[in-house]
Write an enzyme that holds these catalytic residues in place. Structure first.
Site, short mmCIF file in Angstrom:
data_model
loop_
_atom_site.label_atom_id
_atom_site.label_comp_id
_atom_site.label_asym_id
_atom_site.label_seq_id
_atom_site.Cartn_x
_atom_site.Cartn_y
_atom_site.Cartn_z
N ASP A 73 33.16 45.43 39.22
CA ASP A 73 34.36 46.13 39.70
C ASP A 73 35.41 45.22 39.02
O ASP A 73 36.73 44.91 39.64
CB ASP A 73 34.76 45.34 41.38
CG ASP A 73 34.45 43.80 41.50
OD1 ASP A 73 34.10 43.25 40.73
OD2 ASP A 73 35.00 43.65 42.45
N GLU A 74 35.38 44.97 38.02
CA GLU A 74 36.46 44.27 37.02
C GLU A 74 36.49 44.67 35.71
O GLU A 74 35.59 45.24 35.12
CB GLU A 74 36.01 42.72 36.86
CG GLU A 74 36.40 41.79 37.94
CD GLU A 74 35.99 40.48 37.53
OE1 GLU A 74 36.97 39.70 37.29
OE2 GLU A 74 34.78 40.13 37.65
N ASP B 197 40.89 43.93 39.01
CA ASP B 197 39.73 43.59 39.85
C ASP B 197 39.82 44.07 41.38
O ASP B 197 40.81 44.10 42.01
CB ASP B 197 39.78 41.99 40.09
CG ASP B 197 38.59 41.38 40.81
OD1 ASP B 197 37.69 42.13 41.25
OD2 ASP B 197 38.52 40.27 40.93
MG LIG Z 1 36.60 41.92 43.04
#
Ligand SMILES: [Mg+2]
Length: 349
Positions: free
Chosen positions: A105-106, A7
């Protein structure tokens, strides 16, 4: 099974820092409204410096400026963040493991049957490469399932690295608030509180029949999660879909004949999986892991789709020859990608 969850830390903010180096160390936010109307929007991301002033995502920008009037402001720029996300994804894809992009974003990555030791080495390298090659910080969680890898990651933010093994999960979960379990929102949390359950440990010890009675199949699911049982799977996107197999050699060797035998077995397995799912392939790649645990990957593409095992093996052999040279390898892998078809997919789903 080992899953690695990555993350990115304050992603939009970090992306802005990347192209506005003058911002490093200064409080700023990325917001929803255009710069001239910034006071009407909402904070999307606040960097850690801004968070020190109590500024949080979801807060009206106006309030953020009240907390810190010198705040720098940017309007969110999804195209730019998306382009960076793609770069992170292709960096991770170079490790040839199934990846699920869970959000911009993961990423959840399936390390299969690799040991924690091996997985940790690779995951640390991924973290470092994202940091060096993309220039962004991230946090990494490693565990035996998708949900727990994500929870490990959440608990180590920012810029952290955390491993939680099966035998550690009870302790890790026990004292946490039930709301930390995915899927448990404000409403469910309140209903659980009425039942006298506020910590995950209490949920784990609750009567599962009672939970099923109140929450249906989700009751069963949360009971299982609380007890460290996670059935969630990593789902690859069609574009990044690939099928691969890898295997450790009986002993480290640079002998192409021995390696070819292994490549033959692996290609056969890949072909079977390919047929089962009804796919044809255009690209083949191979991976070699050397004695010092470093890895190298080579790939080649056809101009047409194929489902030929012979062709796959032929390409794998040529690519592998270049990787081996006179270096001993301990593990090899074959993977096909740029897939098309998937007739069988529906039947299997
Ligand atoms: Mg993040």
């Amino acid at each position: 099974m080992v899953v690695v969850h990555i993350d990115m830390d304050y992603f939009f903010g970090a992306c802005e820092e990347l192209r506005h180096s003058e911002l490093k160390g200064k409080p700023f936010v990325v917001g929803t409204a255009a710069e001239k109307d910034k006071m009407r929007g909402v904070v999307q991301t606040a960097n850690y410096e801004a968070r020190k002033y109590g500024i949080k995502s979801g807060m009206p920008t106006m309030q953020a400026f009240k907390l810190y009037s010198e705040l720098s402001y940017f309007k969110e720029d999804y195209d730019y963040y998306e382009s960076i996300s793609k770069r992170i994804e292709s960096l991770l894809a170079s490790y040839h493991k199934p990846i699920e992009r869970m959000s911009i974003d993961e990423f959840a990555i399936d390390f299969g049957k690799e040991s924690y030791y091996e997985s940790e080495l690779t995951a640390k390298e991924m973290k470092e490469r994202i940091n060096k090659e993309i220039g962004l910080p991230c946090t990494v969680g490693v565990s035996y399932s998708k949900t727990f890898a994500k929870m490990a990651c959440d608990s180590a933010k920012p810029n952290g690295f955390k491993v939680i093994k099966e035998e550690e999960i009870k302790e890790f979960l026990g004292n946490k608030d039930v709301s930390k379990l995915p899927g448990i929102g404000v409403k469910t949390e309140a209903r659980l509180k009425e039942m006298g359950i506020s910590r995950i440990g209490e949920l784990a010890a609750a009567n599962p029949l009672l939970l099923i009675d109140k929450f249906g199949s989700f009751g069963k699911e949360m009971f299982e999660l609380a007890n460290g049982i996670d059935r969630s799977k990593i789902v690859e996107r069609a574009e990044t879909l690939s099928i691969g197999r890898e295997s450790t050699l009986e002993e480290p060797t640079a002998d192409m004949q021995k390696i070819d035998k292994k490549l033959g077995e692996l290609s056969h397995e890949v072909k079977r999986e390919l047929d089962k799912k009804g796919y044809v392939f255009k690209s083949v790649s191979v991976k070699a892991r050397y004695q010092d645990f470093t890895e190298a990957i080579r790939n080649a593409s056809l101009t047409h789709y194929s489902n030929s095992e012979e062709l796959m093996l032929g390409m794998a052999h040529k690519l592998m020859e270049k990787l081996v040279g006179d270096k001993e390898v301990r593990k090899v892998g074959v993977r096909v990608s740029s897939l098309s078809g998937g007739i069988g997919q529906r039947r299997l789903a």
